[in-house]
Design an enzyme around this catalytic site. Structure first.
Site, PDB file in Angstrom:
ATOM      1  CD  GLN A 138      23.984  23.215 -58.336  1.00  0.00           C
ATOM      2  OE1 GLN A 138      23.985  23.209 -59.563  1.00  0.00           O
ATOM      3  NE2 GLN A 138      24.181  22.122 -57.624  1.00  0.00           N
ATOM      4  CG  HIS A 144      20.339  21.462 -53.000  1.00  0.00           C
ATOM      5  ND1 HIS A 144      21.587  21.611 -53.560  1.00  0.00           N
ATOM      6  CD2 HIS A 144      19.790  22.709 -52.968  1.00  0.00           C
ATOM      7  CE1 HIS A 144      21.793  22.884 -53.849  1.00  0.00           C
ATOM      8  NE2 HIS A 144      20.707  23.572 -53.509  1.00  0.00           N
TER       9      HIS A 144
HETATM   10  P1  AMP Z   1      21.158  26.650 -53.904  1.00  0.00           P
HETATM   11  O1  AMP Z   1      21.444  28.117 -53.930  1.00  0.00           O
HETATM   12  O2  AMP Z   1      20.010  26.217 -54.740  1.00  0.00           O
HETATM   13  O3  AMP Z   1      22.424  25.847 -54.193  1.00  0.00           O
HETATM   14  O4  AMP Z   1      20.705  26.315 -52.443  1.00  0.00           O
HETATM   15  C1  AMP Z   1      21.572  26.105 -51.385  1.00  0.00           C
HETATM   16  C2  AMP Z   1      20.737  26.215 -50.137  1.00  0.00           C
HETATM   17  O5  AMP Z   1      21.416  25.567 -49.086  1.00  0.00           O
HETATM   18  C3  AMP Z   1      20.467  27.642 -49.687  1.00  0.00           C
HETATM   19  O6  AMP Z   1      19.056  27.850 -49.623  1.00  0.00           O
HETATM   20  C4  AMP Z   1      21.120  27.710 -48.306  1.00  0.00           C
HETATM   21  O7  AMP Z   1      20.396  28.509 -47.403  1.00  0.00           O
HETATM   22  C5  AMP Z   1      21.137  26.252 -47.890  1.00  0.00           C
HETATM   23  N1  AMP Z   1      22.164  25.865 -46.960  1.00  0.00           N
HETATM   24  C6  AMP Z   1      23.492  26.134 -47.014  1.00  0.00           C
HETATM   25  N2  AMP Z   1      24.131  25.565 -45.975  1.00  0.00           N
HETATM   26  C7  AMP Z   1      23.198  24.901 -45.263  1.00  0.00           C
HETATM   27  C8  AMP Z   1      23.233  24.114 -44.070  1.00  0.00           C
HETATM   28  N3  AMP Z   1      24.368  23.897 -43.401  1.00  0.00           N
HETATM   29  N4  AMP Z   1      22.073  23.586 -43.626  1.00  0.00           N
HETATM   30  C9  AMP Z   1      20.912  23.806 -44.266  1.00  0.00           C
HETATM   31  N5  AMP Z   1      20.818  24.541 -45.400  1.00  0.00           N
HETATM   32  C10 AMP Z   1      21.936  25.077 -45.887  1.00  0.00           C
END
Ligand code: AMP
Ligand code: ZN
Length: 113
Positions: free
Chosen positions: A93, A99
């Site tokens: 994460q 999410h």
């Molecule tokens: P995780 O590593 O499971 O916490 O996933 C976080 C996700 O958020 C990653 O896939 C990122 O590419 C995505 N992410 C980060 N910032 C944004 C943003 N501003 N809009 C859309 N996705 C984002």
């Protein structure tokens, strides 16, 4: 949460590509897609991760229902897709606001990295 990027996203303070919203959740396109379809479903309220669903018992079910609808809408329901909830440091994460990833449009490998 002042410094939470997803709280800012929900509040419209940073740009995003929103594909769905209701009173409890927002769905956006991931900024760094890992598959042809890569959406994120996030609660409007700041919950750190899946463990915090204890405090909001109906919310997890609602997120899953929305994920299914979005999979249909994105055209990946029939072929198959994957829902991922990275949780905590070893779970990968990187954003500490709960999410759900919806990944589809290509065959997924197993085990995940
Ligand atoms: P995780 O590593 O499971 O916490 O996933 C976080 C996700 O958020 C990653 O896939 C990122 O590419 C995505 N992410 C980060 N910032 C944004 C943003 N501003 N809009 C859309 N996705 C984002
Ligand atoms: Zn947040």
């Amino acid at each position: 949460m002042q410094d939470c990027i997803f709280c800012k996203l929900v509040q419209g303070k940073i740009p995003c590509q929103k594909v769905y919203e209701d009173e409890r959740v927002v769905a956006v396109r991931d900024i760094n897609p890992q598959a042809p379809v890569h959406l994120l479903v996030l609660p409007r309220s700041h919950l750190e991760n899946l463990l915090a669903l204890d405090e909001a018992p109906d919310l997890g079910g609602h997120c899953l229902t929305v994920l299914g609808r979005l999979a249909r809408q994105a055209g990946v329901a029939e072929a198959g897709f994957r829902v991922v909830v990275n949780t905590g440091a070893e779970g990968g994460q990187s954003v500490n606001h709960l999410h759900f990833h919806l990944l589809g449009g290509r065959a997924m490998g197993w085990p995940p990295g």
